[in-house]
Motif scaffolding. Structure first.
Motif, short mmCIF file in Angstrom:
data_model
loop_
_atom_site.label_atom_id
_atom_site.label_comp_id
_atom_site.label_asym_id
_atom_site.label_seq_id
_atom_site.Cartn_x
_atom_site.Cartn_y
_atom_site.Cartn_z
N SER A 54 8.80 3.21 5.68
CA SER A 54 7.95 3.87 4.71
C SER A 54 8.76 4.42 3.54
O SER A 54 8.30 4.37 2.40
N SER A 68 -2.06 9.42 -5.90
CA SER A 68 -3.31 8.71 -6.15
C SER A 68 -3.67 7.79 -4.99
O SER A 68 -4.83 7.71 -4.58
N LYS A 69 -2.67 7.11 -4.46
CA LYS A 69 -2.90 6.22 -3.33
C LYS A 69 -3.35 7.01 -2.11
O LYS A 69 -4.27 6.62 -1.40
N PHE A 70 -2.70 8.15 -1.88
CA PHE A 70 -3.04 9.00 -0.74
C PHE A 70 -4.47 9.51 -0.86
O PHE A 70 -5.25 9.44 0.11
N GLY A 72 -6.87 8.15 -2.57
CA GLY A 72 -7.75 6.99 -2.43
C GLY A 72 -7.97 6.61 -0.97
O GLY A 72 -9.09 6.26 -0.58
N GLU A 73 -6.91 6.69 -0.16
CA GLU A 73 -7.05 6.38 1.26
C GLU A 73 -7.96 7.40 1.95
O GLU A 73 -8.77 7.04 2.80
N VAL A 74 -7.81 8.68 1.59
CA VAL A 74 -8.67 9.71 2.17
C VAL A 74 -10.12 9.45 1.76
O VAL A 74 -11.04 9.55 2.59
N ASN A 75 -10.33 9.09 0.51
CA ASN A 75 -11.67 8.79 0.04
C ASN A 75 -12.26 7.60 0.78
O ASN A 75 -13.44 7.61 1.15
N ASP A 76 -11.46 6.57 1.01
CA ASP A 76 -11.94 5.40 1.75
C ASP A 76 -12.36 5.77 3.17
O ASP A 76 -13.37 5.29 3.68
N LYS A 77 -11.60 6.66 3.81
CA LYS A 77 -11.95 7.10 5.15
C LYS A 77 -13.25 7.90 5.14
O LYS A 77 -14.08 7.76 6.04
N GLU A 105 -11.31 10.77 12.02
CA GLU A 105 -10.25 10.27 11.15
C GLU A 105 -10.41 10.82 9.74
O GLU A 105 -9.43 11.24 9.12
N ALA A 109 -7.77 13.36 7.98
CA ALA A 109 -7.15 12.92 6.72
C ALA A 109 -7.42 13.94 5.61
O ALA A 109 -6.52 14.25 4.82
#
Length: 132
Positions: A54, A68-70, A72-77, A105, A109
Motif C-alpha cells: 500500500s 478524495s479517493k478515501f 469516494g470509497e466511503v461514499n460508495d459503501k 461496513e 468506514a
C-alpha cells in the motif's frame, strides 16, 4: 432454514485487509521496540526494511487525491448499503445478513473517516499554535 453463504470475493477482500493490518501492526511494534531501546540505526532499519504494497502504491499519489479517493470509497459503501436495505425492504432476493454486513461496513468506514478527519484537524491546529 438455509445456511448462510459468504461471497468468496468479499471474504478474499476482508482477508487481504486483515493481512495488511497485521503487517502494519507488526511493523509499528518493531518500530516502538527499537525506539524504546534508543537505537537510531535500528529504527531506520525497521522503517526501511518492510515497505508494504500500500505504501508503494501511494508514493506517486498526492495527499488531496488520496483523501478524495478515501471519501469516494466511503461514499460508495454508503450507497451500496442504502441499495441493499432498499432491495431488502422491496422484497427482492437479497439475504438479510448481506444487507446487515453492508450497513456495518458503511458505518465502520464512516467512523474511520470521521476519526481521520479529527486527527488531521488536531494536527492542523497544533501547527497553527506553533510559534515561528
Amino acid at each position: 432454514m438455509t445456511p448462510i453463504q459468504m461471497n468468496p470475493m468479499a471474504t478474499q477482500g476482508l482477508a487481504e485487509m486483515y493481512r495488511q493490518q497485521r503487517a502494519m501492526m507488526q511493523q509499528s511494534q518493531q518500530f516502538g521496540q527499537a525506539a524504546q531501546a534508543g537505537q537510531a540505526g535500528q529504527v531506520e532499519k525497521v522503517l526501511g526494511a518492510q515497505p508494504t504494497q500500500s505504501t508503494q502504491a501511494v508514493q506517486g499519489v498526492g495527499f488531496g487525491d488520496l483523501l478524495s479517493k478515501f471519501v469516494g470509497e466511503v461514499n460508495d459503501k454508503q450507497i451500496a448499503s442504502t441499495q441493499a436495505v432498499t432491495d431488502l425492504l422491496a422484497g427482492k432476493d437479497i439475504p438479510l445478513h448481506q444487507a446487515m454486513i453492508a450497513m456495518q461496513e458503511a458505518g465502520v468506514a464512516f467512523q474511520l473517516m470521521v476519526e481521520v478527519r479529527n486527527k488531521l484537524l488536531e494536527g492542523y491546529q497544533e501547527l497553527m499554535r506553533m510559534q515561528v
